[in-house]
Design a protein around this motif. Sequence first.
Motif, PDB file in Angstrom:
ATOM      1  N   LEU A 111       0.819  -1.202   0.000  1.00  0.00           N
ATOM      2  CA  LEU A 111       0.000   0.000   0.000  1.00  0.00           C
ATOM      3  C   LEU A 111       0.859   1.261   0.000  1.00  0.00           C
ATOM      4  CD1 LEU A 111      -2.852  -1.010   2.505  1.00  0.00           C
ATOM      5  CD2 LEU A 111      -2.875  -1.095   0.009  1.00  0.00           C
ATOM      6  N   LEU A 112       1.899   1.277   0.829  1.00  0.00           N
ATOM      7  CA  LEU A 112       2.745   2.476   0.905  1.00  0.00           C
ATOM      8  C   LEU A 112       3.571   2.667  -0.361  1.00  0.00           C
ATOM      9  CD1 LEU A 112       3.811   2.277   4.645  1.00  0.00           C
ATOM     10  CD2 LEU A 112       2.703   4.232   3.542  1.00  0.00           C
ATOM     11  N   SER A 113       4.095   1.591  -0.932  1.00  0.00           N
ATOM     12  CA  SER A 113       4.897   1.738  -2.153  1.00  0.00           C
ATOM     13  C   SER A 113       4.032   2.253  -3.296  1.00  0.00           C
ATOM     14  CB  SER A 113       5.558   0.409  -2.518  1.00  0.00           C
ATOM     15  OG  SER A 113       4.574  -0.566  -2.825  1.00  0.00           O
ATOM     16  N   ASN A 114       2.771   1.773  -3.372  1.00  0.00           N
ATOM     17  CA  ASN A 114       1.865   2.287  -4.407  1.00  0.00           C
ATOM     18  C   ASN A 114       1.582   3.767  -4.194  1.00  0.00           C
ATOM     19  OD1 ASN A 114       1.623  -0.079  -5.807  1.00  0.00           O
ATOM     20  ND2 ASN A 114      -0.380  -0.645  -4.973  1.00  0.00           N
ATOM     21  N   ALA A 115       1.288   4.156  -2.933  1.00  0.00           N
ATOM     22  CA  ALA A 115       0.978   5.557  -2.642  1.00  0.00           C
ATOM     23  C   ALA A 115       2.144   6.454  -3.027  1.00  0.00           C
ATOM     24  CB  ALA A 115       0.633   5.710  -1.163  1.00  0.00           C
ATOM     25  N   VAL A 116       3.391   6.054  -2.687  1.00  0.00           N
ATOM     26  CA  VAL A 116       4.567   6.864  -3.018  1.00  0.00           C
ATOM     27  C   VAL A 116       4.780   6.910  -4.529  1.00  0.00           C
ATOM     28  CG1 VAL A 116       7.078   6.977  -2.813  1.00  0.00           C
ATOM     29  CG2 VAL A 116       5.700   6.492  -0.789  1.00  0.00           C
ATOM     30  N   LYS A 117       4.581   5.747  -5.186  1.00  0.00           N
ATOM     31  CA  LYS A 117       4.865   5.661  -6.625  1.00  0.00           C
ATOM     32  C   LYS A 117       3.888   6.485  -7.455  1.00  0.00           C
ATOM     33  CE  LYS A 117       4.335   1.569  -8.386  1.00  0.00           C
ATOM     34  NZ  LYS A 117       4.605   0.175  -8.794  1.00  0.00           N
ATOM     35  N   TYR A 118       2.617   6.546  -7.022  1.00  0.00           N
ATOM     36  CA  TYR A 118       1.590   7.193  -7.848  1.00  0.00           C
ATOM     37  C   TYR A 118       1.257   8.609  -7.385  1.00  0.00           C
ATOM     38  CZ  TYR A 118       0.898   2.516  -9.702  1.00  0.00           C
ATOM     39  OH  TYR A 118       1.092   1.306 -10.295  1.00  0.00           O
ATOM     40  N   ASN A 135      -2.688  12.018  -2.408  1.00  0.00           N
ATOM     41  CA  ASN A 135      -3.346  12.959  -3.313  1.00  0.00           C
ATOM     42  C   ASN A 135      -2.693  12.900  -4.677  1.00  0.00           C
ATOM     43  OD1 ASN A 135      -0.955  14.176  -2.695  1.00  0.00           O
ATOM     44  ND2 ASN A 135      -1.814  16.183  -2.158  1.00  0.00           N
ATOM     45  N   GLY A 136      -2.430  11.656  -5.107  1.00  0.00           N
ATOM     46  CA  GLY A 136      -1.719  11.423  -6.363  1.00  0.00           C
ATOM     47  C   GLY A 136      -2.624  11.431  -7.577  1.00  0.00           C
ATOM     48  N   ILE A 137      -2.291  10.595  -8.563  1.00  0.00           N
ATOM     49  CA  ILE A 137      -2.968  10.640  -9.870  1.00  0.00           C
ATOM     50  C   ILE A 137      -4.362  10.031  -9.816  1.00  0.00           C
ATOM     51  CG2 ILE A 137      -0.784  10.607 -11.120  1.00  0.00           C
ATOM     52  CD1 ILE A 137      -1.200   7.654 -11.638  1.00  0.00           C
ATOM     53  N   GLY A 138      -4.680   9.269  -8.765  1.00  0.00           N
ATOM     54  CA  GLY A 138      -6.024   8.746  -8.586  1.00  0.00           C
ATOM     55  C   GLY A 138      -6.380   7.630  -9.556  1.00  0.00           C
ATOM     56  N   ASP A 161      -8.151  -7.027  -8.867  1.00  0.00           N
ATOM     57  CA  ASP A 161      -8.020  -8.142  -9.808  1.00  0.00           C
ATOM     58  C   ASP A 161      -6.560  -8.266 -10.219  1.00  0.00           C
ATOM     59  OD1 ASP A 161     -10.711  -8.391  -9.608  1.00  0.00           O
ATOM     60  OD2 ASP A 161     -11.159  -7.581 -11.611  1.00  0.00           O
ATOM     61  N   ARG A 162      -6.094  -9.495 -10.315  1.00  0.00           N
ATOM     62  CA  ARG A 162      -4.692  -9.692 -10.683  1.00  0.00           C
ATOM     63  C   ARG A 162      -4.413  -9.174 -12.088  1.00  0.00           C
ATOM     64  NH1 ARG A 162      -4.387 -16.044 -10.036  1.00  0.00           N
ATOM     65  NH2 ARG A 162      -5.497 -15.398  -8.176  1.00  0.00           N
ATOM     66  N   PHE A 163      -3.279  -8.565 -12.240  1.00  0.00           N
ATOM     67  CA  PHE A 163      -2.766  -8.005 -13.485  1.00  0.00           C
ATOM     68  C   PHE A 163      -3.524  -6.751 -13.958  1.00  0.00           C
ATOM     69  CE2 PHE A 163      -1.816 -12.609 -13.852  1.00  0.00           C
ATOM     70  CZ  PHE A 163      -0.444 -12.524 -13.731  1.00  0.00           C
ATOM     71  N   PHE A 164      -4.522  -6.312 -13.172  1.00  0.00           N
ATOM     72  CA  PHE A 164      -5.217  -5.088 -13.593  1.00  0.00           C
ATOM     73  C   PHE A 164      -4.427  -3.871 -13.136  1.00  0.00           C
ATOM     74  CE2 PHE A 164      -7.972  -1.461 -12.752  1.00  0.00           C
ATOM     75  CZ  PHE A 164      -8.586  -1.308 -13.993  1.00  0.00           C
ATOM     76  N   ARG A 165      -4.317  -2.876 -14.037  1.00  0.00           N
ATOM     77  CA  ARG A 165      -3.677  -1.613 -13.695  1.00  0.00           C
ATOM     78  C   ARG A 165      -4.571  -0.488 -14.180  1.00  0.00           C
ATOM     79  NH1 ARG A 165       1.589  -0.179 -15.316  1.00  0.00           N
ATOM     80  NH2 ARG A 165       1.758   0.758 -13.268  1.00  0.00           N
ATOM     81  N   ALA A 166      -4.770   0.523 -13.337  1.00  0.00           N
ATOM     82  CA  ALA A 166      -5.646   1.635 -13.672  1.00  0.00           C
ATOM     83  C   ALA A 166      -5.112   2.369 -14.894  1.00  0.00           C
ATOM     84  CB  ALA A 166      -5.764   2.591 -12.497  1.00  0.00           C
ATOM     85  N   SER A 167      -6.036   2.942 -15.656  1.00  0.00           N
ATOM     86  CA  SER A 167      -5.636   3.665 -16.868  1.00  0.00           C
ATOM     87  C   SER A 167      -4.774   4.867 -16.545  1.00  0.00           C
ATOM     88  CB  SER A 167      -6.894   4.096 -17.639  1.00  0.00           C
ATOM     89  OG  SER A 167      -7.728   4.929 -16.831  1.00  0.00           O
ATOM     90  N   THR A 168      -4.951   5.470 -15.368  1.00  0.00           N
ATOM     91  CA  THR A 168      -4.111   6.619 -14.990  1.00  0.00           C
ATOM     92  C   THR A 168      -2.663   6.196 -14.798  1.00  0.00           C
ATOM     93  OG1 THR A 168      -4.901   6.210 -12.728  1.00  0.00           O
ATOM     94  CG2 THR A 168      -5.948   7.994 -13.947  1.00  0.00           C
ATOM     95  N   THR A 172      -1.173   3.382 -16.313  1.00  0.00           N
ATOM     96  CA  THR A 172      -0.581   3.024 -17.611  1.00  0.00           C
ATOM     97  C   THR A 172      -0.391   4.259 -18.484  1.00  0.00           C
ATOM     98  OG1 THR A 172      -2.804   2.562 -18.485  1.00  0.00           O
ATOM     99  CG2 THR A 172      -1.584   0.714 -17.533  1.00  0.00           C
ATOM    100  N   GLY A 173      -1.305   5.229 -18.366  1.00  0.00           N
ATOM    101  CA  GLY A 173      -1.173   6.457 -19.160  1.00  0.00           C
ATOM    102  C   GLY A 173       0.002   7.304 -18.739  1.00  0.00           C
ATOM    103  N   SER A 174       0.453   7.142 -17.486  1.00  0.00           N
ATOM    104  CA  SER A 174       1.601   7.910 -16.984  1.00  0.00           C
ATOM    105  C   SER A 174       2.904   7.147 -17.140  1.00  0.00           C
ATOM    106  CB  SER A 174       1.376   8.258 -15.505  1.00  0.00           C
ATOM    107  OG  SER A 174       0.202   9.019 -15.341  1.00  0.00           O
ATOM    108  N   ASN A 175       2.836   5.964 -17.791  1.00  0.00           N
ATOM    109  CA  ASN A 175       4.044   5.140 -18.021  1.00  0.00           C
ATOM    110  C   ASN A 175       4.733   4.752 -16.731  1.00  0.00           C
ATOM    111  OD1 ASN A 175       3.848   5.095 -20.893  1.00  0.00           O
ATOM    112  ND2 ASN A 175       4.711   7.175 -20.969  1.00  0.00           N
ATOM    113  N   ILE A 176       3.929   4.523 -15.674  1.00  0.00           N
ATOM    114  CA  ILE A 176       4.495   4.081 -14.401  1.00  0.00           C
ATOM    115  C   ILE A 176       4.514   2.556 -14.409  1.00  0.00           C
ATOM    116  CG2 ILE A 176       4.215   4.099 -11.902  1.00  0.00           C
ATOM    117  CD1 ILE A 176       2.754   6.763 -12.191  1.00  0.00           C
ATOM    118  N   LYS A 177       5.669   1.987 -14.145  1.00  0.00           N
ATOM    119  CA  LYS A 177       5.843   0.553 -14.229  1.00  0.00           C
ATOM    120  C   LYS A 177       5.097  -0.151 -13.092  1.00  0.00           C
ATOM    121  CE  LYS A 177       8.642   1.023 -17.712  1.00  0.00           C
ATOM    122  NZ  LYS A 177       8.184   0.651 -19.080  1.00  0.00           N
ATOM    123  N   GLY A 178       4.666  -1.373 -13.366  1.00  0.00           N
ATOM    124  CA  GLY A 178       3.997  -2.184 -12.352  1.00  0.00           C
ATOM    125  C   GLY A 178       3.494  -3.483 -12.955  1.00  0.00           C
ATOM    126  N   THR A 179       3.176  -4.456 -12.107  1.00  0.00           N
ATOM    127  CA  THR A 179       2.715  -5.768 -12.597  1.00  0.00           C
ATOM    128  C   THR A 179       1.223  -5.980 -12.386  1.00  0.00           C
ATOM    129  OG1 THR A 179       3.146  -6.841 -10.463  1.00  0.00           O
ATOM    130  CG2 THR A 179       4.956  -6.759 -12.066  1.00  0.00           C
TER     131      THR A 179
END
Length: 555
Positions: free
Chosen positions: A449-456, A481-484, A495-502, A504-511
Amino acid sequence: MADNIAELSVQGRVDDPVRLQALRATGLLDADSATTLDRLTRLATRLVNAPVALVSLVDADRQVFVSAVGLDEPWASRGQTPLSHSFCQYVVTDQAPLVITDARADGRLCGNLAIPDLNVIAYAGFPLRSPDGQVLGSFCAIDGQPRQWSETEVEILQDLAANAESEIALHTAHGELMLSSARMRSVLDTAQDAFVSMDRNGQVTTWNEAAERLFGWSAAEAVGRPATALMIPERFHDAHLAGLELTRRTGTSRLSGRRVELTATDRTGQEFPVEMTMQMCLERDTPVFHAFLHDITERRRLADRREHLLQQEQLQVRQLRELDRMKDDLVAVVSHELRNPIGVICGYTEMMAADPALPDKLRKNLAVIDRTSGRLTNLVDDLLDLAQLDGGRNTLHPEPVAPGPLIHEAVQNHRGAADARQLTLTAEIGPLPVISGEARRLQQVLDNLLSNAVKYTLPGGTVTVTAGHDDTGIVVTVTDNGIGVPAEQYPLLFDRFFRASTATGSNIKGTGLGLAVSKAIVEAHGGTITAGPGTDGGTRFTLTLPAAMATAGAL
């Protein structure tokens, strides 16, 4: 004044709605003279030697002569008089016989217009009652001269009145029967289902319009013919006739009262499925049969189609389950096989990085290899975790855990990453009860949770961690208060392998595996994890964990 009071009293009884309803039910008010009643009035004039005899039914504002003998014109042709010319109305209001020697000397009758207009001087009238006791009118004899009615004459008129009363009751019952029959005929003719009646031998006695449409035979053609010739396929004739014989012999039918599906045939010989509801009744101790039938061809077609689709769906479910199992097995095998080469890469990278003589360019390349190997290691760990969680092959080992220090440690572990991105990382952690769980797994959830919050969260933003408790357990929130995340995508975040469009649109890496793993771990601890928008934009994750676990959760 006295006459007015008497008239009001008369109208009060004559207008009684219950009595008027019984009067209408006779069907005699607007009918032609009843022959049987004419015989009684003729007999009355002969037996008591009176010039006039009437069967008079008293309506709200008139009296109607359903039988009249000896009445002068124009009253005989009119067949009725207003109540201003009626003695019979008093038989109704008094509900008793009225015997008058000379009406001109009677205080209640002396002003009645029947005296001058109809020459009613002597009168003997007796109540005619409906089966429920309502007085409908009077059977009366009239004389144009004063006369003393003898006891024998009164008894004769009473007996004739009783006979007239019986005839009226029979006429009423016949009318109700005809009305009921007409009503039933109308219902059957307008019914959507075919209605067929048969006698004990299987001969058709009733065939409604829906039966004409369904089977192609008119009622004139069908009535009187055996059902086998009209709607039963030839191969079922013997079974049908055997069933009729069994019913005649036993007095019962196994199909009576049941809803059954049968094969029928129409005039052209075309067979089709029908649903039949049949009742067997006894009429004069003889069985008769009444059946409703309707075509279920379309229902059968839909049922067959539904069954076919269900079989296809069941096959697809089995195939998907098999594919899912194969996928899990493949992920587990591949992840396990990747661990060894990744370990070798990491080992050699660490060994080479320890060489002080290593050129700076190679040292930078090794740092890239190390970071990439770390990400690959994390991916393999997540894949293995999911495979183990889905397969139930890993077991949670709960023990008392103090959540406060665990949360503080997670925050401290991510403070360096937050500072590097110029983020403000704050924690508001109140007193928390001891919970039952596995610290390593809970630490994994907090780290995700914290790594996602910092990353986004963009530079200059904030990440806030809060923790408190209620009567059921602890509640931890991680808010940024990131990209949301788009509102419609929140239900998919875990859901596994799902990534929000915000993301992927910001080219932030993740699985797209971290939140799926976190959810499985939290639920294994008996808790919940949800996501929603933050108050200042961004995202808020809410984690709840029970204060104690009754049993160890299986992962």
